[in-house]
Design a protein around this motif. Structure first.
Motif, PDB file in Angstrom:
ATOM      1  N   THR A 167       0.668  12.394  11.097  1.00 42.68           N
ATOM      2  CA  THR A 167       0.015  11.622  10.037  1.00 42.68           C
ATOM      3  C   THR A 167      -0.561  12.554   8.974  1.00 42.68           C
ATOM      4  OG1 THR A 167      -2.096  11.613  11.210  1.00 42.68           O
ATOM      5  CG2 THR A 167      -0.614   9.783  11.649  1.00 42.68           C
ATOM      6  N   TRP A 168      -1.160  11.940   7.943  1.00 38.32           N
ATOM      7  CA  TRP A 168      -1.813  12.731   6.893  1.00 38.32           C
ATOM      8  C   TRP A 168      -2.870  13.631   7.514  1.00 38.32           C
ATOM      9  CZ3 TRP A 168      -3.208   9.194   2.128  1.00 38.32           C
ATOM     10  CH2 TRP A 168      -2.033   8.612   1.644  1.00 38.32           C
ATOM     11  N   HIS A 199       3.236  -5.854   2.799  1.00 40.19           N
ATOM     12  CA  HIS A 199       3.644  -4.668   3.543  1.00 40.19           C
ATOM     13  C   HIS A 199       4.665  -5.083   4.585  1.00 40.19           C
ATOM     14  CE1 HIS A 199       3.567  -0.875   5.639  1.00 40.19           C
ATOM     15  NE2 HIS A 199       3.208  -1.474   6.764  1.00 40.19           N
ATOM     16  N   CYS A 214       2.277   3.596   0.124  1.00 39.28           N
ATOM     17  CA  CYS A 214       1.490   3.237   1.299  1.00 39.28           C
ATOM     18  C   CYS A 214       0.635   2.026   0.992  1.00 39.28           C
ATOM     19  CB  CYS A 214       0.574   4.384   1.694  1.00 39.28           C
ATOM     20  SG  CYS A 214       1.445   5.908   1.985  1.00 39.28           S
ATOM     21  N   LYS A 215       0.245   1.341   2.036  1.00 38.04           N
ATOM     22  CA  LYS A 215      -0.633   0.192   1.869  1.00 38.04           C
ATOM     23  C   LYS A 215      -1.915   0.443   2.646  1.00 38.04           C
ATOM     24  CE  LYS A 215       2.223  -1.803  -0.633  1.00 38.04           C
ATOM     25  NZ  LYS A 215       3.494  -2.173  -0.062  1.00 38.04           N
ATOM     26  N   ILE A 237      -7.735   7.496  15.969  1.00 43.43           N
ATOM     27  CA  ILE A 237      -7.383   7.226  14.573  1.00 43.43           C
ATOM     28  C   ILE A 237      -6.114   6.386  14.482  1.00 43.43           C
ATOM     29  CG2 ILE A 237      -6.607   8.293  12.410  1.00 43.43           C
ATOM     30  CD1 ILE A 237      -8.317  10.702  13.086  1.00 43.43           C
ATOM     31  N   ILE A 238      -5.150   6.616  15.369  1.00 40.07           N
ATOM     32  CA  ILE A 238      -3.879   5.905  15.211  1.00 40.07           C
ATOM     33  C   ILE A 238      -3.849   4.564  15.947  1.00 40.07           C
ATOM     34  CG2 ILE A 238      -2.525   7.972  14.705  1.00 40.07           C
ATOM     35  CD1 ILE A 238      -1.519   7.931  17.576  1.00 40.07           C
ATOM     36  N   SER A 262      -7.029   0.632   7.020  1.00 35.58           N
ATOM     37  CA  SER A 262      -5.854   0.883   7.848  1.00 35.58           C
ATOM     38  C   SER A 262      -4.699   1.318   6.957  1.00 35.58           C
ATOM     39  CB  SER A 262      -5.501  -0.383   8.628  1.00 35.58           C
ATOM     40  OG  SER A 262      -4.303  -0.198   9.341  1.00 35.58           O
ATOM     41  N   LEU A 263      -4.435   2.617   6.956  1.00 37.09           N
ATOM     42  CA  LEU A 263      -3.419   3.174   6.070  1.00 37.09           C
ATOM     43  C   LEU A 263      -2.048   3.074   6.726  1.00 37.09           C
ATOM     44  CD1 LEU A 263      -3.032   4.905   3.418  1.00 37.09           C
ATOM     45  CD2 LEU A 263      -3.059   6.871   4.941  1.00 37.09           C
ATOM     46  N   GLN A 264      -1.126   2.375   6.052  1.00 35.12           N
ATOM     47  CA  GLN A 264       0.216   2.200   6.592  1.00 35.12           C
ATOM     48  C   GLN A 264       1.232   2.762   5.612  1.00 35.12           C
ATOM     49  OE1 GLN A 264       0.534   1.283   9.571  1.00 35.12           O
ATOM     50  NE2 GLN A 264      -1.543   0.519   9.915  1.00 35.12           N
ATOM     51  N   PRO A 265       2.408   3.201   6.058  1.00 30.01           N
ATOM     52  CA  PRO A 265       2.888   3.233   7.437  1.00 30.01           C
ATOM     53  C   PRO A 265       2.403   4.434   8.253  1.00 30.01           C
ATOM     54  CG  PRO A 265       4.578   4.016   5.960  1.00 30.01           C
ATOM     55  CD  PRO A 265       3.410   3.663   5.110  1.00 30.01           C
ATOM     56  N   SER A 266       1.570   5.273   7.660  1.00 29.49           N
ATOM     57  CA  SER A 266       1.115   6.446   8.397  1.00 29.49           C
ATOM     58  C   SER A 266       0.334   6.026   9.641  1.00 29.49           C
ATOM     59  CB  SER A 266       0.240   7.275   7.459  1.00 29.49           C
ATOM     60  OG  SER A 266      -0.037   8.504   8.004  1.00 29.49           O
ATOM     61  N   ASN A 267      -0.315   4.891   9.562  1.00 28.68           N
ATOM     62  CA  ASN A 267      -1.117   4.325  10.647  1.00 28.68           C
ATOM     63  C   ASN A 267      -2.345   5.167  10.985  1.00 28.68           C
ATOM     64  OD1 ASN A 267      -1.955   2.483  12.509  1.00 28.68           O
ATOM     65  ND2 ASN A 267      -0.516   3.107  14.120  1.00 28.68           N
ATOM     66  N   MET A 268      -3.264   5.228  10.015  1.00 28.50           N
ATOM     67  CA  MET A 268      -4.556   5.879  10.263  1.00 28.50           C
ATOM     68  C   MET A 268      -5.637   4.836  10.009  1.00 28.50           C
ATOM     69  SD  MET A 268      -3.863   9.423   8.280  1.00 28.50           S
ATOM     70  CE  MET A 268      -4.903  10.432   9.315  1.00 28.50           C
ATOM     71  N   LEU A 278      -4.290  -1.806   4.731  1.00 23.14           N
ATOM     72  CA  LEU A 278      -4.584  -3.134   5.285  1.00 23.14           C
ATOM     73  C   LEU A 278      -6.065  -3.172   5.623  1.00 23.14           C
ATOM     74  CD1 LEU A 278      -1.665  -3.386   7.861  1.00 23.14           C
ATOM     75  CD2 LEU A 278      -1.618  -3.764   5.399  1.00 23.14           C
ATOM     76  N   GLY A 330       1.179  -0.040  13.793  1.00 22.92           N
ATOM     77  CA  GLY A 330       0.246  -0.327  12.705  1.00 22.92           C
ATOM     78  C   GLY A 330      -0.231  -1.760  12.590  1.00 22.92           C
ATOM     79  N   PHE A 358       0.926 -11.243   4.795  1.00 29.79           N
ATOM     80  CA  PHE A 358      -0.124 -10.979   3.804  1.00 29.79           C
ATOM     81  C   PHE A 358      -0.105 -11.955   2.637  1.00 29.79           C
ATOM     82  CE2 PHE A 358       1.289  -7.121   5.874  1.00 29.79           C
ATOM     83  CZ  PHE A 358       0.126  -6.711   6.476  1.00 29.79           C
TER      84      PHE A 358
END
Ligand code: HEM
Ligand SMILES: [Cu+2]
Ligand SMILES: [Cu+2]
Lengths: 309, 555
Positions: B551-552, B457, A153-154, B369-370, A125-131, A156, B440, B450
């Motif tokens: 997003t990316w 985060h 980025c983190k 994905i999101i 779970s890539l944050q903060p991009s949220n993928m 999770l 997220g 965490f």
């Protein structure tokens, strides 16, 4: 009728104008959605990848270890840091409970991330991009990423993977140029100890000095994921801290009785090779994973634990 | 042995009545267990309180999921299937002995599963993705429960077939029972899939099978997990039609359309499990797109058809009763003092506007994905299975208490506001969970600070607002659900006995008068409402794709 048989002629009844209209609209929406998903593969920039390789946890862990040994440029809180070349293949491993390695990526460059798990199912779970993507053991999921924004980025974990699941958090730093590294404290990373790559499995290390062993042991500690659970500063959450462990007495249970046991080389060896043999009292719920260490690595990590007084 | 109901005139088989009661009681017990766990979860995730430790948080998440989604709903559905196949058809219960076997198996499974979870032998979440492993007795419990339920479904079929053969049922099945037949057919497919996955997993937990492939497990598991939701939808929609009939004397304005929609469910629903695997490795995009779109959304189409057919059946009945002014007089003058009716209307709204919109959007290959595995996912099914199914089941119980348990509802005034409280509670809970997920926040996650991790985060600061909202909504929903449970228990065990039609607190409407003749639109108000729904969907659709596009890049 809802509770009675339908009234005479129900089968022939014409569909009312408004109902017919709605059904047509609804049908059009359905087709639209279907076509939209296909079109996004053509014009959209975010599509789950179709590339997967079959692997197995041991093989992937070896791949990870080799990749990290070769490429790491330092450590961040017990996680090795790698700065891959744009366009290259990057190995990212999920294991209970960490993502390794931490990555430094360049904005607007492509990277092929190979992601898999060493043990259970995890959630990337890539944050903060949220993928968010699902990561399995035995499947190498190849996701081609292009970061579109600089920053920290983190990663999770969002698939339950045991009691330490919440602590499983990794890091990706996206930079525009190397000048940015300072922002993240990554400008003064010390590369791996010189003899790090030589903590090889086969080599004869009987002649190593204690200092060499400790240094290599620290790397084993980080690389093999002991750091995911055991801290070295005395804090205890998931597993006992290594600080002051060596030489102390541990209260353990073997399933039948509880007793005290001297922490020495032999005890550390069984702790690693047969984690379930002696369970430290108070940690019955958090299970230590079985990690394959070679005899050399065991010796090195033992020296490292010994050095943490 | 039959009694003739002095209120409805149906012949009620006393055996059938007994099994309906038993299963309904187990359903209520399960729901109670589930909501007690739920409130503890809410106050754990609400970080200022952070009530449970990690171990108990995960244990009770498992416990909540199983008791709510499986035990509460399946016990209730078995009760509903018995009701629909005997009472409604004036039919006798085919085999009381097998009725007992089914019930005992289900209760044994229920006990085994709950005890194993509480003993800490099955901290694996309801999905128990391998290689997470629970105690063999846990899997055995699920298998026993499923076998019991399958037997119950078979008894339903036997009753329906008998009714047809003995000509108790008339030429065509009533729409309510027809919908239940659809639910039961899906149940058979679902439970068979369940057997395919749980039996090897059970053997694996015993050490008899070497290894389970995690991707195959997840694929087949969702064949069970998703299709079972379609049982719920079919059962729920059947009850919507039933309630329209009981409360307003109306039926679908075109039964052929409604019945075809049920057929679409049966034909296409089983493919839909793909939407749980959209961001997984191992399957191709072509497979994902084809399957998640329910073979081009034909099952979604079925739900959209019901979305028109149900409210229009209400509107049409109301108009024939004379509430014909403007677009919405039929709705304003509806029997809002009837808690079953209120529940069903609110369930429709919540199901469509919260559950349906998000379900379709989250179930598209790329937008998944999101949201995958974020809190938005439980947020979505709080809309479908909690506001939709659960509130519907709660509502119809207000009819079951007088008609099957033969008791008056205690504190009826409270029953009239309970659906509103539950609706608003869950709606607030669901919307805040969806918002958190889109920011997220993961689901099934003990600590959003965490602690113990190498890094930390910080989410977008607006999460604090939604955490508070979620806590408030969850508490309200908990109170409302508790009111319902208490009311049901007190009424059933201590309520005044029903002696005749005069004791009926919920009106049973006579048949709505036949339409004079009408031209053009039959339910214009409904059309406006469904278009409003479409507009909401369009907005959410746009917002989600906009977020995705930011997003990316990934391929
Ligand atoms: C008082 C009402 C309820 C409240 C306050 C509530 C609250 C919650 C919360 C906070 C979670 C999220 C757990 C997490 O991931 O951290 C959750 C999950 C869930 N809820 Fe509920 N819930 C309620 C009623 C129900 C009902 C009636 C059902 C089913 C019919 C249900 C089905 C589920 C399921 C299936 C999950 C997912 C569990 C998992 O991730 O394994 N809930 N609920
Ligand atoms: Cu995890
Ligand atoms: Cu599903």
């Amino acid at each position: 009728m809802s509770l009675l048989a339908p009234s005479e002629g129900w089968f022939q009844k014409k569909v009312a104008k408004d109902e017919r209209m709605w059904i047509l609209i609804a049908f059009a929406v359905c087709i639209f959605l279907f076509v939209w998903m296909i079109m996004w593969h053509v014009v959209g920039r975010q599509n789950p990848s179709n590339t997967t390789y079959k692997t197995n946890p041991t093989e992937f862990a070896q791949l990870h270890d080799a990749y990290v040994k070769k490429n790491m440029i330092g450590m961040d809180n017990g996680i090795p840091v790698v700065k891959p070349e744009p366009g290259s293949d990057v190995i990212l491993m999920g294991q209970m409970w960490r993502w390794s390695p931490a990555l430094i990526l360049k904005k607007d460059e492509w990277y092929n991330l190979h992601i898999s798990s060493k043990d259970l199912v995890h959630g990337f779970s890539l944050q903060p991009s949220n993928m968010n993507f699902q990561i399995y053991p035995s499947y190498d999921y190849v996701l081609k990423f292009k970061p579109t924004a600089a920053g920290e980025c983190k990663i999770l974990c969002n698939e339950y993977c045991g009691i330490g699941h919440h602590a499983m958090i990794g890091k990706i730093v996206v930079i525009e140029s190397d000048a940015d590294l300072a922002k993240y404290g990554y400008d003064k990373l010390s590369a791996a100890p010189a003899d790090y790559s030589s903590s090889a499995t086969e080599e004869d290390i009987s002649g190593w000095s204690n200092e060499q062993l400790v240094k290599a042991g620290e790397t084993v500690y980080n690389l093999k994921g002991c750091s995911g659970c055991h801290k070295t500063d005395g804090t205890v959450q998931i597993a006992p801290s290594f600080k002051g462990l060596y030489g102390s007495k541990s209260k353990v249970s073997d399933g039948k009785s509880t007793f005290e046991i001297q922490v020495d080389d032999a005890y550390i060896e069984t702790s690693v090779t047969e984690p379930q043999k002696h369970i430290v009292v108070g940690f019955e719920k958090t299970q230590m994973a079985k990690l394959d260490l070679s005899a050399n690595e065991l010796k090195q990590v033992t020296a490292f634990i010994k050095s943490l007084q | 042995m039959f009694r003739t109901c002095d209120i409805t005139g149906f012949k009620v088989d006393l055996n059938s009545e007994k099994f309906i009661r038993l299963n309904a009681v187990m359903a209520v017990v399960s729901l109670l267990l589930a909501i007690v766990a739920a409130i503890l979860l809410v106050f754990t995730r609400y970080q200022p309180v952070h009530l449970l430790d990690a171990e108990w948080y995960y244990r009770l998440t498992t416990f909540h999921g199983l008791n709510a989604l499986i035990f509460w709903i399946v016990f209730f559905e078995i009760a509903g299937l018995y009701f629909g196949s005997t009472v409604v058809l004036n039919q006798k219960f085919c085999s009381p002995l097998l009725g007992w076997v089914s019930f005992v198996l289900m209760v044994a499974g229920f006990l085994l599963v709950d005890v194993m979870i509480m003993m800490g032998k099955a901290d694996v979440m309801m999905t128990s993705y391998v290689p997470l492993k629970a105690h063999p007795l846990y899997y055995l419990g699920i298998i026993l429960f499923a076998v019991g339920a399958l037997l119950g479904v078979s008894l339903f079929f036997a009753n329906v077939v008998n009714a047809k053969r003995e000509k108790n049922a008339g030429e065509t099945l009533p729409l309510f029972t027809y919908g239940l037949v659809a639910a039961a057919i899906i149940a058979v497919i679902t439970l068979a899939t369940g057997a395919i996955i749980y039996i090897p997993t059970f053997l694996w937990s015993l050490g008899l099978i070497e290894a389970m492939d995690p991707a195959v497990y997840k694929l087949v598991w969702w064949g069970l997990g998703h299709s079972s939701q379609q049982i719920n939808v079919s059962a729920m929609v059947s009850i919507w039609y039933l309630t329209t009939f009981l409360a307003l004397g109306g039926t679908s304005i075109n039964e052929r359309v409604s019945r075809s929609a049920f057929v679409l469910y049966i034909l296409f629903i089983c493919l839909a499990s793909a939407h749980h695997l959209l961001t997984d490795p191992a399957t191709s995009s072509a497979w994902k797109v084809w399957n998640t779109s329910y073979a081009m959304y034909l099952a979604v189409l079925a739900s959209m058809i019901h979305a028109f057919a149900v409210p229009s059946s209400m509107e049409s009945a109301q108009r024939r009763w004379g509430f014909n002014k403007g677009l919405f007089e039929w709705l304003a003058k509806a029997p809002w003092s009837n808690p079953a009716f209120t529940s069903v209307v609110l369930a429709c709204i919540g199901f469509g506007f919260i559950g349906g919109t998000t379900g379709v959007i989250f179930g598209m290959e790329q937008t998944n994905i999101i949201v995958h595995n974020t809190l938005a996912i439980p947020g979505h099914f709080k809309g479908t299975v909690v506001i939709g199914t659960t509130l519907t089941f709660m509502g119809i119980t207000y009819y079951l208490i007088p008609l099957i348990f033969r008791r008056k509802i205690v504190a009826f005034k409270l029953a009239q506001i309970q659906p509103w409280l539950f609706f608003f509670g869950i709606a607030i809970l669901a919307v805040s969970m969806i918002a958190l997920g889109q920011l997220g926040v993961p689901r099934r996650h003990w600590d959003s600070s965490f602690s113990g991790g190498p890094f930390t985060h910080t989410f977008n600061p607006s999460v604090d607002f939604f955490w508070t909202l979620m806590m408030l909504g969850g508490s309200l929903a908990f109170i409302a659900a508790l009111i319902w449970v208490l009311q049901v228990v007190v009424s059933v065990f201590f309520g005044p006995k029903i002696t005749g039609p005069q004791d009926m607190q919920l009106p049973l409407s006579p048949l709505a008068p036949a339409a004079k003749e009408h031209k053009g639109y039959e339910a214009p108000g409904t059309l406006v409402l469904t278009l409003l729904f479409l507009a909401t969907f369009a907005v959410l659709f746009f917002v989600n794709w906009k977020w995705l596009a930011a997003t990316w890049w990934v391929k």
